[in-house]
Design an enzyme around this catalytic site. Sequence first.
Site, mmCIF file in Angstrom:
data_model
loop_
_atom_site.group_PDB
_atom_site.id
_atom_site.type_symbol
_atom_site.label_atom_id
_atom_site.label_comp_id
_atom_site.label_asym_id
_atom_site.label_seq_id
_atom_site.Cartn_x
_atom_site.Cartn_y
_atom_site.Cartn_z
ATOM 1 N N ASP A 33 27.316 -6.019 62.782
ATOM 2 C CA ASP A 33 26.996 -5.160 61.646
ATOM 3 C C ASP A 33 27.490 -5.850 60.387
ATOM 4 O O ASP A 33 28.690 -6.101 60.232
ATOM 5 C CB ASP A 33 27.668 -3.796 61.807
ATOM 6 C CG ASP A 33 27.288 -3.127 63.124
ATOM 7 O OD1 ASP A 33 26.145 -3.322 63.576
ATOM 8 O OD2 ASP A 33 28.134 -2.411 63.701
ATOM 9 N N ASP B 189 20.869 9.364 66.940
ATOM 10 C CA ASP B 189 22.290 9.315 66.596
ATOM 11 C C ASP B 189 22.890 10.707 66.765
ATOM 12 O O ASP B 189 22.351 11.687 66.223
ATOM 13 C CB ASP B 189 22.482 8.846 65.159
ATOM 14 C CG ASP B 189 21.997 7.415 64.941
ATOM 15 O OD1 ASP B 189 21.707 6.726 65.941
ATOM 16 O OD2 ASP B 189 21.910 6.996 63.778
#
Length: 238
Positions: free
Chosen positions: A129, A8
């Site tokens: 998500d 990330d």
Amino acid sequence: MFIIPAVDIKKGKCVQLVQGKPGTEQIVLENPVKVALEWEKRGSSILHVIDLGGALEEGGNLPVVEEIIREVSIPVQMGGGIRTMDDATYLLDMGVDRIILGTLAIENPDNVQELSREFGSERIIVALDSKDSQVVVRGWTEKTDQKAPVLGKIMEKQGAGSILFTNVDHEGLLGGFKVEPLRELLEAVDIPVIYSGGVSTLEDVSVLSKTDAYGVVIGSALYKGTIIFEDALSYEKK
């Protein structure tokens, strides 16, 4: 089941956040390209690269992503901040193996159909998500009124090649996760589902290996050492 390390990127660095919230950085590493190469060296088959800066609309990290694509020889699935069709096309043309579409897909599922027709469904992942059992968008900041199994069916019909299911309630907390929401999604769709969120021990990996999950993305647990990557690789189904 593939074991997929997360890289990330935020402000040019490799970070791990708690539930995607800015300011909760648990891990900060200076060189994401070096991190990506290290995962490949250690035996990773796939890399999961997220442009957190793009997802949080604070400025992207595309030069870093481009360098990762150039340097590694394994497939890269990449998401974060893909807000327009031009963004998606640019990344696919640049050499990202599979793009991860969240907001762009959920707000207009026809985008999934168009991209899968042009580039092949296998290169299109849709991110579902889930927070409090509802799908969230825009870097997990906005809640929809949809549940993952329903949206999963829609995205499959639109041509998505796979789904990335992240349980935001457990993301980055290193406290385990509930497997039932994943099972409900797996029962609803026929395309591969990759799981992410709260995987913190080898036992968690073992639990997932007993489902039909295509892969699992692991971030904080690998960087903090609560899971040793080479141990997790033993659960990859050959």
